[in-house]
Design an enzyme around this catalytic site. Structure first.
Site, PDB file in Angstrom:
ATOM      1  N   ASP A   1      -1.568   5.855  12.191  1.00  0.00           N
ATOM      2  CA  ASP A   1      -0.693   5.352  11.005  1.00  0.00           C
ATOM      3  C   ASP A   1       0.419   6.455  10.791  1.00  0.00           C
ATOM      4  O   ASP A   1       0.352   7.550  10.375  1.00  0.00           O
ATOM      5  CB  ASP A   1      -1.727   5.627   9.779  1.00  0.00           C
ATOM      6  CG  ASP A   1      -1.010   5.203   8.495  1.00  0.00           C
ATOM      7  OD1 ASP A   1       0.035   4.894   8.512  1.00  0.00           O
ATOM      8  OD2 ASP A   1      -1.655   5.203   7.576  1.00  0.00           O
TER       9      ASP A   1
ATOM     10  N   HIS B   1       2.026   5.019   6.256  1.00  0.00           N
ATOM     11  CA  HIS B   1       1.570   5.619   4.978  1.00  0.00           C
ATOM     12  C   HIS B   1       1.995   7.263   5.257  1.00  0.00           C
ATOM     13  O   HIS B   1       2.361   7.560   6.187  1.00  0.00           O
ATOM     14  CB  HIS B   1       0.277   5.557   4.638  1.00  0.00           C
ATOM     15  CG  HIS B   1       0.189   3.913   4.513  1.00  0.00           C
ATOM     16  ND1 HIS B   1      -0.237   3.262   5.616  1.00  0.00           N
ATOM     17  CD2 HIS B   1       0.258   2.979   3.552  1.00  0.00           C
ATOM     18  CE1 HIS B   1      -0.559   2.066   5.094  1.00  0.00           C
ATOM     19  NE2 HIS B   1      -0.152   1.837   3.998  1.00  0.00           N
TER      20      HIS B   1
ATOM     21  N   SER C   1       0.936  -1.221  -0.076  1.00  0.00           N
ATOM     22  CA  SER C   1       0.240  -0.088  -0.019  1.00  0.00           C
ATOM     23  C   SER C   1       0.714   1.018  -0.011  1.00  0.00           C
ATOM     24  O   SER C   1       0.370   2.463  -0.389  1.00  0.00           O
ATOM     25  CB  SER C   1      -0.783   0.023   0.888  1.00  0.00           C
ATOM     26  OG  SER C   1      -0.437  -0.024   2.339  1.00  0.00           O
TER      27      SER C   1
END
Length: 453
Positions: free
Chosen positions: A410, A413, A165
């Site tokens: 997170d 990312h 991702s």
């Protein structure tokens, strides 16, 4: 008007040259000028003119072919091809982050490609300074991304992102950066969102994404696993045919991976269990994530080198460290800093250093082997630039506070817009250099043919 006398070969003086002499002198002057200029321009001969038109010597009134909001005039001038610096050995991947008040070049309201979990501004991130930096290499400049230039280089060609991702994160950044010129249409061969293809119809260009978090054949063994993130079987010597059977026609292949190897996994080789990483299975040796990581990249590169019809360039995008502080990802760790580190304030060490070195070692080995078969490998080294950006992650701003979601903070990312946009600045500069390198190779090949004639 008074003229200085000119000494003639006869010794007499004359205040005017014959017309034929003037013409001869002009021809000599022009010839000398051309011979002087050619060596300066030699590396750029044959290179598309759109990459040269913003040179420092260009008129100050020159404007980019795309709206001026893409880059201010100074930065368009800087795109003036500091390529020569790179050709002389400038490492664009080593440097510092400096202020860039012109950024960002798109927003979450102008680009539809932003993944919800990286849409930090939508979900209430209060600060905006993390968007206002650009990378300054040591000893040269890295031009801000020029979308029209990128699409022109990619005209009639195709580019694929292969990985997890974070690779998708970069692809979405690229779509957003290019959206100032054109939005692509979806031409995916499957409804599976893990495998996407986008086409820029005006340029006959394709950008694709292939989901392969471990790069090799893998299968979830236990949905919960020791850390509640799943336990996976990794077949370390088997290709992931979901992507290896799809890439032969691509011109550029950007391969990356890393964070999924922190999850528990059972390692298979030759169809037999050889060990694991934190699998907690009886009588199975823990070989650590590093063993699986090395073998996975080795097998992925072996797959690429085995494809006879793949004539593209393989680009390794290096590991981008996460920035959890005050705890690991599932034990309260977070990333709340609001500005970059300076290069002397942190260092690549521990797991991050080990993963990076494994990538480099396997990349160099694959490059040596691939060269025998005419394969080309390049390095997109995002590690240092990413290490210095603890402020660029979504943290808790990937969903609404009241939503009942099982997401942790997170710090893996990257917010869009954000630091990951610079990865595509790197990519564009690499593609420019690739054009010059290809031209020089053609010239060299031509020289060799002439010598043997």
């Amino acid at each position: 008007m008074k003229h200085n006398p000119v000494e003639l070969p006869s010794g007499s003086r004359s205040y005017a040259l014959p017309r034929t002499s003037k013409i001869v002198l002009v021809i000599i002057f022009v010839t000398l000028a051309i011979l002087t200029i050619i060596p300066v321009l030699y590396p750029l001969l044959g290179y598309p003119i759109y990459l040269l038109k913003f040179s420092p010597s260009s008129s100050s009134s020159s404007k980019p072919s795309t709206p001026s909001t893409y880059e201010n005039d100074e930065e368009v001038g800087a795109a003036s091809i500091k390529i020569s610096d790179q050709a002389e050995g400038c490492d664009i991947f080593s440097g510092e982050w400096v202020r860039n008040l012109e950024a960002p070049y798109y927003t979450n309201t102008t680009c539809w490609a932003i993944h919800e979990h990286q849409n930090c501004m939508k979900y209430g991130r209060p600060d905006t300074e993390f968007m206002k930096w650009k990378w300054k290499p040591d000893g040269c400049e890295l031009p801000v991304f020029n979308p029209a230039q990128f699409l022109e280089i990619l005209r009639g060609k195709s580019l694929a992102f292969v990985g997890d991702s974070v690779g998708r994160n970069q692809m979405q950044s690229l779509i957003c950066l290019l959206s100032r010129v054109e939005y692509p249409i979806d031409v995916s061969y499957t409804p599976d969102e893990r495998f996407k293809r986008w086409k820029y119809t005006s340029y006959n260009s394709t950008i694709a994404y292939f989901w392969t978090p471990h790069l090799i054949k893998s299968k979830e063994r236990d949905a919960n696993g020791p850390t509640q993130t799943g336990l996976f079987n990794l077949y370390l010597d088997e290709f992931d045919e979901e992507w290896t059977t799809q890439i032969e026609g691509f011109d550029y292949l950007i391969i990356s991976g890393g964070h999924w190897f922190y999850r528990p996994a059972v390692f298979y080789e030759n169809h037999q269990i050889v060990g694991c990483h934190f699998c907690q299975l009886e009588n199975v040796t823990d070989l650590t994530k590093f063993y699986g990581y090395r073998k996975a990249f080795r097998t992925a590169f072996k797959a690429i080198n085995s494809l006879e019809n793949f004539k593209g360039i393989t680009i390794l995008r290096t590991f981008a460290p996460s920035h959890f502080e005050n705890g690991i990802w599932n034990q309260g760790g977070n990333c709340v800093r609001t500005k970059p580190f300076r290069s002397n304030e942190t260092a690549l060490d521990g797991d991050n250093l080990e993963l990076y070195m494994i990538q480099m070692e396997e990349f160099r080995a694959a490059e040596r082997e691939g060269r025998k078969k005419g394969k080309k490998y390049r390095l997109l080294d995002t590690t240092q630039a990413s290490l210095l950006r603890p402020d660029g992650h979504p943290s808790r701003y990937g969903h609404w506070p009241h939503e009942n979601v099982t997401l942790y903070n997170d710090c893996v990312h990257w917010c869009l817009p954000g630091p990951i946009d610079t990865w595509n600045d790197f990519l564009l500069q690499m593609l420019k250099m690739e054009g010059i390198r290809s031209h020089q190779e053609r010239l060299h090949s031509g020289d060799r043919k002439m010598k043997f004639q």
